[in-house]
Design a protein around this motif. Structure first.
Motif, short mmCIF file in Angstrom:
data_model
loop_
_atom_site.label_atom_id
_atom_site.label_comp_id
_atom_site.label_asym_id
_atom_site.label_seq_id
_atom_site.Cartn_x
_atom_site.Cartn_y
_atom_site.Cartn_z
N SER A 1 66.95 18.32 96.12
CA SER A 1 66.67 17.21 97.01
C SER A 1 65.26 16.71 96.76
O SER A 1 64.38 17.48 96.37
CB SER A 1 66.83 17.63 98.47
N ASP B 1 69.23 13.22 97.00
CA ASP B 1 69.90 14.51 96.90
C ASP B 1 70.80 14.50 95.69
O ASP B 1 71.53 13.51 95.46
CB ASP B 1 70.72 14.80 98.16
N TYR B 2 70.76 15.62 94.94
CA TYR B 2 71.58 15.74 93.72
C TYR B 2 72.36 17.04 93.77
O TYR B 2 71.85 18.08 94.17
CB TYR B 2 70.70 15.71 92.48
N TRP C 1 75.38 12.43 93.55
CA TRP C 1 74.04 12.25 94.10
C TRP C 1 74.04 11.04 95.03
O TRP C 1 74.91 10.17 94.95
CB TRP C 1 73.00 12.04 92.99
N SER D 1 74.47 5.77 95.69
CA SER D 1 75.17 7.01 95.41
C SER D 1 75.96 6.87 94.13
O SER D 1 76.29 5.75 93.70
CB SER D 1 76.10 7.38 96.57
N ALA E 1 77.77 12.70 89.35
CA ALA E 1 76.83 13.36 88.45
C ALA E 1 77.28 13.18 87.01
O ALA E 1 78.39 12.74 86.72
CB ALA E 1 76.75 14.85 88.80
#
Length: 1012
Positions: A469, A503-504, A509, A533, A536
């Motif tokens: 994050s 955030d990943y 993400w 968003s 990944a």
């Protein structure tokens, strides 16, 4: 390709000698002598041959040698099949077949003797123990690079195939000698070429086989063979304009653990004399190891484009011994730019990599499991130094994840392997910016960038749930920011504040901007809030939503360039949602409120972007200014592929206001960097203040209009449409049309040219024509009981010219010449109703009679001409004559009407000539319509002096009234004694002078003489 070009050029030159050789009865010695003499002066090269013989169908050349500045071609023997008769009589050289074997094409440097030729020693490459010529790997790479450059140069060359020449079949076998490394002997490539089909406007196909023996350090020798198909295309003028190669490459031998095979596909196409397109794809089975495509610019020697990789560490095994097996696989893509003259390279892109055994290449992680790397970068290499301007990377393991984002540039010396950073104290796990000059990002997006300002802020990187994050330690702030668009400063003095988090995780993400605030001197300029968003891994579509708002007063006040001065209004706001990626779809709403709350603009926007970057959009726009409302649909597409704002725009509406339409077009022009119209005359504008960019900005493309009704201050137009084509230096109207009424249509064709280096950059030339103009558009509308003042079909032509220093200056100084013609119409403008105008006279016996007889309806009701009732109240002769004349001209049925008028720069309309011809009347006039601010044409002051000529009944009546002179005009009509003046406006014509003239004549006592 170099060999083919030299061979064809040499053959075309030699074949041109056939007309002279044929006269010498095919004597070989004589033909050879003439050929040697003729080719001795071939420009740009030195050509020699041993012998030359031309028969009716064949040509044989022995010991041909062609020397240019960078290559030497030697051919022991060439045999060509050519229809000599066609060459002699038709002056065309179709070559049916060419066979040449044992030739050598030498690209080695000049010999020490300085004669510009490769020495014999240099031409002898080393040999392996089998006697084959061998080549070092770096020589091979250099040869490939030089060959690519030569192909580019040849495709861009201005050389042409000899007129009418073609090559149906060719069989070539020989060696290409390429330079070695410093102090090393050259290498040799054995080449076999078979194929044909070369001709202007056609594409030739060739099969190519090559054999190379590579010398590698140590005992490893790798043999490389290729087999492929090559095509070379020429345009209709015979100039090469495209090249394509598809080849299979095999590597064997030495210490290789297995044989390797690749496929190579390359293509080059000339887009213009200065710009070409290329593509390259090196594959291994279904996997693309290396691919690139883009643009080559001959003007500055730059190659730009995109690249893609899909590599494994085993792919390097044929070229490097003892390569550690890390189980490495990498994919990536990006863009690059290289200067072929200076040797610098600029690369941007991303790489996704996985290593199953990372310890083989990174000893520090020998206990780690498989690693995944995702990196984005912007780097350049020049003179053995690697400079990285931007680098972000994510290194993910099975149970851990690390984010690295560099906050400053760094240099890497390839020789010493030394890395130098501007701020060594910066940590890798935290994004930290301290007084970062935004000018480093002057070309942030190509069109947009920063020229001033510094940024400060920081983020923490934290591992979470198999990912990480990003949380700000403090908002990212930037002060003193100047924003530019292309070459101009747009806004200055901005203060930015960004609060963002991200955030990943392996599953995807998301990020949030909450918010990005822009202030100027403590006043809020704009605010953006957004959520993004995506999944990944490799580049995928990014979903995003958000809202924004802006204070337009603050923005306009801080605009440093005229490109934003078109902005009007107080506030603007909107929202957006959609996805960004290879293809994108976005929707949004825009709302603008003016300083008057009743002035609003709202729009719903849909935009789709394809993989080439072209944006297709649709935007219904509603503009309200109090009770005036326009609903306009804007749709089209935009691209910036070649650096131009290429726009195809269509505006359509059922009912729109012209001034509101200008708001949309001015906004579009402003986005292109255009300056708004300034109300200054040419005499007031110094040369330096004149437009350097046209008022339509840097847009190119087209604007299509389709309006069912368009309202202006003067009138309503119907069926408004046409196309305006825009270029950097002109605007042209095609098929422009608008209706003055449902039936009267105006056609418009013209152009505006722009040249910033002249005293008056703008020049205008246009023609406006209307086949059936309705005169009621300018003249007063009749009452229900009245007929129109003028009836007829009018043809109108308006020729418009002008020149100006700026856009407003051009339109303020337009000059127009109108030609109006009509046939077989009716004019009721001269009817005076003089009888009704005469006041009752108690002492006159004809006062009430004239009042009655002056009315056509009264006369029909029983008042006989010359008397009243049953009595003998006779009218005076002059009165009777005037009344008869007024009746005669109540409706003038004319045969021909012509009007010529000019509109001058100050707005005055000069009525140069008015000519009306009828059976008994001939009217000529001249005058003017004066300017009156923004008043419509029909309300402006009118001044016309009319010369009236008559014959027949009207002439007899006027003669009895004593109004005729002894003069006649050129058509034989007798003229009134004096011209008559008409004033007022077109809407309310003042006929008082005409009425007074007739009244005075009607009141003359019996027996009075003319003028008495």
């Amino acid at each position: 390709m170099k060999f083919i070009r030299l061979l064809l050029a040499g053959l075309g030159l030699v074949i041109g000698l056939l007309a002279v050789v044929a006269l010498l009865a095919f004597i070989p010695a004589v033909q050879t002598g003439i050929a040697r003499e003729e080719i001795g002066g071939w420009p740009g090269a030195k050509v020699s041959l041993g012998s030359f013989f031309a028969g009716w169908e064949t040509i044989t050349i022995a010991d041909l040698r062609v020397e240019t500045g960078d290559a030497v071609l030697t051919v022991p023997k060439i045999r060509a099949t050519v229809p000599v008769k066609t060459a002699l009589w038709d002056r065309r050289w179709p070559i049916r077949r060419v066979v040449a074997k044992g030739w050598t094409l030498d690209f080695t440097p000049a010999s020490p003797s300085g004669n510009g030729l490769a020495s014999d020693a240099a031409a002898a490459p080393p040999a392996d123990d089998t006697g084959e010529a061998v080549l070092a790997p770096r020589q091979a790479a250099r040869f490939v690079e030089r060959t690519a450059r030569r192909m580019v140069r040849d495709v861009f060359s201005r050389s042409r195939l000899p007129a009418g020449s073609s090559l149906d079949e060719v069989e070539l076998e020989g060696d290409v000698i390429v330079p070695g490394r410093e102090g090393a002997p050259p290498g040799r490539i054995h080449l076999i070429i078979k194929g044909g089909g070369l001709a202007a406007g056609r594409e030739g196909d060739f099969a190519i086989d090559a054999a190379i023996a590579l010398v590698t350090p140590g005992p490893a020798i790798t043999h490389v063979t290729t087999h492929g198909q090559c095509s070379v295309g020429f345009d209709s003028s015979g100039a090469p304009d495209r090249f394509a190669l598809n080849s299979a490459i095999a590597a064997t031998g030495g210490v290789l653990r297995q044989n390797f095979s690749w496929t190579l596909a390359a293509a080059l196409r000339r887009r213009s004399d200065q710009v070409g397109e290329y593509s390259l794809d090196l594959g291994d089975g279904g996997r693309h190891l290396l691919a690139a495509d883009g643009i080559y610019s001959r003007a500055d020697g730059r190659i730009t484009g995109t690249w893609r990789i899909d590599l494994r560490d085993s792919d390097a095994a044929p070229f490097k011994r003892d390569l550690p097996n890390a189980g490495l696989a990498a994919t990536g893509d990006g863009r690059f730019e290289t200067d072929t003259r200076g040797g610098s390279v600029h690369v941007t892109g991303r790489v996704d990599a996985v290593a199953s055994q990372p310890a083989a290449i990174i000893p520090q992680v020998k206990n780690a499991g498989p690693l995944k790397l995702n990196a984005q970068f912007d780097a350049s290499r020049n003179g053995g130094r690697l400079k990285v301007d931007r680098l972000s990377a994510t290194l993910a393991g099975e149970r851990s994840i690390v984010e690295l984002r560099c906050s400053q540039p760094f240099d890497f010396d390839e020789k010493t392997r030394a890395l130098t950073a501007g701020n060594p104290e910066a940590g890798l796990a935290r994004v930290s910016l301290s007084q970062l000059p935004l000018s480093w990002f002057a070309n942030a997006t190509g069109a947009w960038g920063f020229t001033a300002g510094t940024a400060t802020g920081g983020f923490d990187v934290r591992a979470a749930a198999g990912g990480f994050s990003l949380r700000p330690t403090a908002p990212l702030t930037a002060t003193g920011v100047s924003l530019r668009h292309r070459d101009g400063i747009v806004v200055t003095g901005l203060d930015l504040s960004l609060s963002a988090s991200a955030d990943y995780a392996p599953s995807g993400w998301h990020a949030e901007i909450a918010p990005l605030s822009v202030e100027v001197s403590g006043r809020s300029l704009a605010e953006l809030r957004a959520k993004l968003s995506g999944p990944a891994g490799a580049i995928q579509p990014v979903e995003m939503t958000g809202t924004w708002k802006a204070d337009l007063d603050v923005l306009a006040a801080r605009a440093a360039a005229s490109g934003l001065r078109w902005i009007r209004g107080r506030t603007a706001s909107g929202d957006f949602a959609g996805g960004l990626g290879g293809t994108s779809h976005m929707t949004g709403q825009v709302s603008v409120t003016g300083h008057d709350p009743t002035h609003t603009l709202t729009a719903k926007v849909q935009a789709d972007t394809n993989e080439e970057g072209t944006v297709d959009f649709l935007a219904p726009v509603r503009i309200a200014m109090g009770p005036k409302v326009s609903e306009i649909t804007a749709e089209g597409n935009w691209s910036n592929a070649d650096g131009d704002n290429d726009l195809a725009l269509r505006l359509a509406s059922d009912d729109a206001q012209f001034d509101q339409l200008l708001m949309i077009t001015a906004s579009i022009a402003g986005l292109g960097g255009a300056a708004p119209f300034e109300p200054a005359g040419a005499a007031q504008m110094p040369l330096a203040a004149r437009d350097r960019m046209p008022f339509w900005g840097d847009w190119v493309g087209s604007l299509s209009l389709d309006f069912k009704r368009l309202q202006t201050r003067d009138r309503d137009y119907f069926g408004v449409g046409g196309v305006l084509n825009f270029d950097h230096d002109s605007v042209k109207s095609i098929g422009g049309h608008l209706g003055l009424s449902r039936k009267s249509v105006i056609r418009i064709d013209g152009s505006i040219a722009f040249d910033p280096d002249t005293k008056s950059p703008y020049t205008l030339a246009a023609k406006v024509a209307c086949g059936e103009a309705d005169p009621a558009l300018l003249l007063p509308k009749p009452n229900d009981a009245e007929n129109p003042a003028v009836e007829g079909k009018f043809a109108v032509t308006d020729t418009v010219t002008g020149a100006g220093a700026g856009g407003a200056d051009l339109f303020a100084h337009m000059r127009e010449e109108f030609q109006i013609t009509s046939h077989d119409g009716i004019v009721r403008l001269l009817k005076s109703d003089v009888g009704q105008a005469m006041p009752p006279d108690p002492e006159s016996r004809f006062g009430d009679a004239a009042d009655a007889a002056g009315s056509f309806l009264g006369w029909l009701a029983g008042v006989k001409k010359g008397s009243i009732g049953s009595g003998v109240r006779k009218l005076p002769p002059a009165t009777e004559a005037v009344l008869d004349f007024d009746n005669d001209i109540a409706e003038i049925g004319y045969d021909h009407l012509a009007i010529t008028a000019q509109r001058e720069a100050d707005g005055t309309i000069r009525l140069a000539t008015i000519d009306l011809t009828a059976p008994d009347e001939h009217v000529t006039a001249s005058g003017a319509i004066a300017p009156a601010g923004n008043a419509p044409l029909r309300s402006r002051p009118l001044s016309v002096d009319l010369i009236f000529g008559v014959r027949g009944a009207p002439a007899k009546s006027l003669a009895r009234a004593g109004l005729l002179s002894a003069k006649k005009d050129e058509l034989g009509y007798t003229l009134l004694e004096h011209p008559v003046h008409f004033g007022g406006t077109l809407e309310r014509i003042d006929r008082s002078a005409w009425v007074d003239l007739l009244l005075a004549a009607a009141r003359k006592p019996a027996g009075a003489k003319k003028g008495g």
